[in-house]
Design a protein around this motif. Structure first.
Motif, PDB file in Angstrom:
ATOM      1  N   THR A 329      52.977  34.260  44.077  1.00 55.65           N
ATOM      2  CA  THR A 329      52.869  33.963  45.498  1.00 55.65           C
ATOM      3  C   THR A 329      53.003  35.228  46.350  1.00 55.65           C
ATOM      4  O   THR A 329      53.562  36.228  45.917  1.00 55.65           O
ATOM      5  CB  THR A 329      53.954  32.975  45.952  1.00 55.65           C
ATOM      6  OG1 THR A 329      55.248  33.554  45.701  1.00 55.65           O
ATOM      7  CG2 THR A 329      53.862  31.667  45.207  1.00 55.65           C
ATOM      8  N   CYS A 330      52.499  35.126  47.563  1.00 56.53           N
ATOM      9  CA  CYS A 330      52.710  36.174  48.560  1.00 56.53           C
ATOM     10  C   CYS A 330      52.823  35.508  49.926  1.00 56.53           C
ATOM     11  O   CYS A 330      52.434  34.349  50.092  1.00 56.53           O
ATOM     12  CB  CYS A 330      51.571  37.195  48.553  1.00 56.53           C
ATOM     13  SG  CYS A 330      49.992  36.545  49.140  1.00 56.53           S
ATOM     14  N   ASN A 331      53.362  36.220  50.884  1.00 52.10           N
ATOM     15  CA  ASN A 331      53.490  35.708  52.247  1.00 52.10           C
ATOM     16  C   ASN A 331      52.388  36.262  53.140  1.00 52.10           C
ATOM     17  O   ASN A 331      51.779  37.291  52.843  1.00 52.10           O
ATOM     18  CB  ASN A 331      54.849  36.071  52.841  1.00 52.10           C
ATOM     19  CG  ASN A 331      55.960  35.143  52.376  1.00 52.10           C
ATOM     20  OD1 ASN A 331      55.745  34.293  51.524  1.00 52.10           O
ATOM     21  ND2 ASN A 331      57.140  35.327  52.934  1.00 52.10           N
ATOM     22  N   ILE A 332      52.178  35.570  54.251  1.00 52.13           N
ATOM     23  CA  ILE A 332      51.267  36.025  55.292  1.00 52.13           C
ATOM     24  C   ILE A 332      52.110  36.353  56.517  1.00 52.13           C
ATOM     25  O   ILE A 332      53.116  35.684  56.782  1.00 52.13           O
ATOM     26  CB  ILE A 332      50.230  34.935  55.638  1.00 52.13           C
ATOM     27  CG1 ILE A 332      49.529  34.448  54.359  1.00 52.13           C
ATOM     28  CG2 ILE A 332      49.224  35.458  56.652  1.00 52.13           C
ATOM     29  CD1 ILE A 332      48.835  35.531  53.560  1.00 52.13           C
ATOM     30  N   ASN A 338      49.825  31.830  62.945  1.00 53.05           N
ATOM     31  CA  ASN A 338      49.886  31.706  61.490  1.00 53.05           C
ATOM     32  C   ASN A 338      50.832  30.591  61.066  1.00 53.05           C
ATOM     33  O   ASN A 338      50.573  29.866  60.102  1.00 53.05           O
ATOM     34  CB  ASN A 338      50.319  33.023  60.858  1.00 53.05           C
ATOM     35  CG  ASN A 338      49.233  34.085  60.926  1.00 53.05           C
ATOM     36  OD1 ASN A 338      48.089  33.788  61.290  1.00 53.05           O
ATOM     37  ND2 ASN A 338      49.582  35.315  60.599  1.00 53.05           N
ATOM     38  N   ASP A 339      51.961  30.455  61.769  1.00 50.28           N
ATOM     39  CA  ASP A 339      52.907  29.374  61.469  1.00 50.28           C
ATOM     40  C   ASP A 339      52.235  28.021  61.640  1.00 50.28           C
ATOM     41  O   ASP A 339      52.342  27.134  60.783  1.00 50.28           O
ATOM     42  CB  ASP A 339      54.126  29.452  62.381  1.00 50.28           C
ATOM     43  CG  ASP A 339      55.044  30.621  62.049  1.00 50.28           C
ATOM     44  OD1 ASP A 339      54.777  31.317  61.056  1.00 50.28           O
ATOM     45  OD2 ASP A 339      56.014  30.833  62.785  1.00 50.28           O
ATOM     46  N   GLY A 343      50.807  25.638  58.656  1.00 45.83           N
ATOM     47  CA  GLY A 343      51.904  24.686  58.456  1.00 45.83           C
ATOM     48  C   GLY A 343      53.116  25.338  57.833  1.00 45.83           C
ATOM     49  O   GLY A 343      53.815  24.725  57.020  1.00 45.83           O
ATOM     50  N   HIS A 344      53.373  26.594  58.208  1.00 50.52           N
ATOM     51  CA  HIS A 344      54.477  27.412  57.687  1.00 50.52           C
ATOM     52  C   HIS A 344      54.295  27.799  56.222  1.00 50.52           C
ATOM     53  O   HIS A 344      55.235  28.304  55.600  1.00 50.52           O
ATOM     54  CB  HIS A 344      55.832  26.720  57.864  1.00 50.52           C
ATOM     55  CG  HIS A 344      56.243  26.583  59.295  1.00 50.52           C
ATOM     56  ND1 HIS A 344      55.919  25.479  60.058  1.00 50.52           N
ATOM     57  CD2 HIS A 344      56.942  27.408  60.126  1.00 50.52           C
ATOM     58  CE1 HIS A 344      56.407  25.625  61.280  1.00 50.52           C
ATOM     59  NE2 HIS A 344      57.016  26.790  61.356  1.00 50.52           N
ATOM     60  N   LEU A 345      53.091  27.581  55.671  1.00 44.24           N
ATOM     61  CA  LEU A 345      52.840  28.035  54.302  1.00 44.24           C
ATOM     62  C   LEU A 345      52.552  29.529  54.252  1.00 44.24           C
ATOM     63  O   LEU A 345      52.288  30.072  53.176  1.00 44.24           O
ATOM     64  CB  LEU A 345      51.687  27.246  53.678  1.00 44.24           C
ATOM     65  CG  LEU A 345      51.980  25.770  53.414  1.00 44.24           C
ATOM     66  CD1 LEU A 345      50.796  25.108  52.724  1.00 44.24           C
ATOM     67  CD2 LEU A 345      53.238  25.598  52.576  1.00 44.24           C
ATOM     68  N   ASN A 346      52.587  30.190  55.412  1.00 40.18           N
ATOM     69  CA  ASN A 346      52.560  31.647  55.393  1.00 40.18           C
ATOM     70  C   ASN A 346      53.855  32.192  54.785  1.00 40.18           C
ATOM     71  O   ASN A 346      53.895  33.322  54.313  1.00 40.18           O
ATOM     72  CB  ASN A 346      52.335  32.217  56.796  1.00 40.18           C
ATOM     73  CG  ASN A 346      53.262  31.628  57.846  1.00 40.18           C
ATOM     74  OD1 ASN A 346      53.683  30.482  57.750  1.00 40.18           O
ATOM     75  ND2 ASN A 346      53.577  32.405  58.862  1.00 40.18           N
ATOM     76  N   PHE A 347      54.911  31.362  54.763  1.00 42.17           N
ATOM     77  CA  PHE A 347      56.144  31.700  54.043  1.00 42.17           C
ATOM     78  C   PHE A 347      56.073  31.088  52.636  1.00 42.17           C
ATOM     79  O   PHE A 347      56.943  30.323  52.219  1.00 42.17           O
ATOM     80  CB  PHE A 347      57.362  31.160  54.786  1.00 42.17           C
ATOM     81  CG  PHE A 347      57.656  31.858  56.079  1.00 42.17           C
ATOM     82  CD1 PHE A 347      58.347  33.060  56.107  1.00 42.17           C
ATOM     83  CD2 PHE A 347      57.240  31.309  57.282  1.00 42.17           C
ATOM     84  CE1 PHE A 347      58.620  33.705  57.300  1.00 42.17           C
ATOM     85  CE2 PHE A 347      57.505  31.943  58.484  1.00 42.17           C
ATOM     86  CZ  PHE A 347      58.200  33.146  58.491  1.00 42.17           C
TER      87      PHE A 347
END
Length: 410
Positions: A329-332, A338-339, A343-347
């Motif tokens: 995985t990686c973050n955005i 982006n949040d 849907g906060h899947l950037n975290f």
């Protein structure tokens, strides 16, 4: 894990005459008909229980013959309750000379991650903010209303229809039980072939560095994989939800008897057809909802795959929980857009490390996760949104080129 309140139960378990096992013996019990797990140094025979496991047989089977302590903690919010069902399955414990973790996993790293989880619990980050989700649900109804208002005011021309479809595509959803059932399989062993359903591409795509080479050497050519970064645009984003996922969701709700989810889905379509039949007629409304799902599918594929396809995809390596999730995985980068857009899947890293944590708390735990990664020299990746989209195509092209090189190499 499972300290404090579970002490009494653990003392009760210790009163039994438990057999002592080595990791070498435990690792033999990893087949479909013979499954042992280790949790907090206790050995459990889950061969028969796996069929009754509420999370499904696949998730629990992924850890057969392994230490499942970290996964057990990650997926069960109420450990005290779950342990009641585990007592009859207890058959022994690790021998005194055996390490607590299998396959030379880094004990210090695992202990530090356990301490981080305890910090998250102390910060009450696993508690749901009902106001947040109430507002989120309300905003979905507002979007549905805006869709209706757009057509009511501007009519059913191409531009209002397209605008309404875009609005509705951002307010769609799926069966919660289906999502948890499938997504927990993905979380348990992300980006690992034969275990993560999200990398089961039905031989339409080849992923990572090892699978393309294996396919190439075996002369497997179901499609011209060296062009997969191009036909991805024709197969992946437009078809995943309206074709593959939509059929799978309906079948899962029926076969698993998820009547509550089915009822919610039914009320949505009742509301939908009551709203849009006056504008498009019955058959026109069916075409319109297919078009909405088509647009939604583009959003879903780009948002979910930007965190995974460009990452390491390989066979089982038996890593600790933190290292395994970071590999996959990686973050955005965080921003209001982006949040909301993801849907906060950037975290995504935090989402994978703590799958039962409400998403409105990811940003609170993220700095602590990064600090832990820095301490142990682990790569905590954060990308700009557009770069993440670009990396999907780039990784597909790289895998396709690896396949072609192996395929042509005689």
């Amino acid at each position: 894990m499972g300290k404090g309140g579970e002490k009494g139960e653990e003392e009760g378990e210790c009163e039994k005459m438990l057999a002592l096992y080595s990791w070498q013996e435990i690792q033999k019990h990893n087949s479909k008909t013979d499954k042992w797990l280790v949790i907090d140094r206790k050995v459990y025979n889950v061969t028969n229980w796996a069929l009754k496991h509420p999370g499904g047989i696949r998730v629990i089977s992924h850890f057969a013959g392994e230490d499942a302590t970290e996964a057990f903690q990650a997926f069960h919010p109420d450990l005290h309750f779950v342990r009641k069902f585990m007592k009859p399955l207890l058959i022994g414990e690790l021998a005194p000379g055996e390490p607590s973790h299998d396959r030379e996993k880094r004990a210090e790293l695992i202990e530090d991650f356990q301490a981080l989880r305890k910090t998250a619990e102390d910060m009450k980050l696993f508690e749901t903010n009902m106001v947040f989700f109430s507002l989120y649900l309300g905003h979905l109804f507002v979007l549905e209303f805006l869709g209706w208002l757009t057509l009511s005011y501007f009519g059913t021309g191409w531009i209002p229809t397209l605008l309404t479809a875009l609005i509705l595509a951002t307010s769609q959803g799926a069966s919660g039980n289906w999502w948890n059932h499938r997504h927990f399989q993905h979380h348990a062993k992300p980006n690992i072939f034969h275990k993560d359903p999200d990398v089961n591409m039905l031989k339409v795509f080849v992923l990572g560095d090892t699978q393309p080479v294996e396919f190439g050497k075996q002369k497997i050519k179901y499609l011209p994989y060296n062009y997969q970064h191009e036909y991805f645009f024709l197969i992946g984003p437009p078809l995943l939800i309206p074709v593959y996922f939509y059929i799978q969701i309906m079948m899962t709700m029926i076969t698993r008897r998820d009547w509550v989810d089915l009822a919610w889905a039914t009320t949505y379509y009742i509301r939908y057809f009551n709203t849009y039949i006056p504008f498009y007629g019955f058959f026109g409304s069916i075409l319109f909802v297919i078009f909405v799902r088509f647009i939604e599918s583009h959003w879903f594929v780009w948002v979910t795959q930007m965190n995974h396809i460009p990452m390491n995809i390989d066979n089982e390596k038996h890593k600790d929980w933190l290292s395994m999730q970071l590999d996959a995985t990686c973050n955005i980068e965080q921003s209001s857009f982006n949040d909301w857009f993801s849907g906060h899947l950037n975290f995504q890293i935090e989402h994978h490390l703590f799958p039962t944590m409400p998403r409105h708390n990811y940003y609170k735990i993220a700095p602590l996760v990064k600090s832990l990664c820095d301490k142990h020299g682990l790569n905590y990746q954060v990308k700009p949104l557009l770069q993440a989209f670009k990396d999907i195509v780039g990784s597909l092209k790289k895998s396709g080129d690896l396949w072609l090189d192996a395929y042509l190499n005689k």
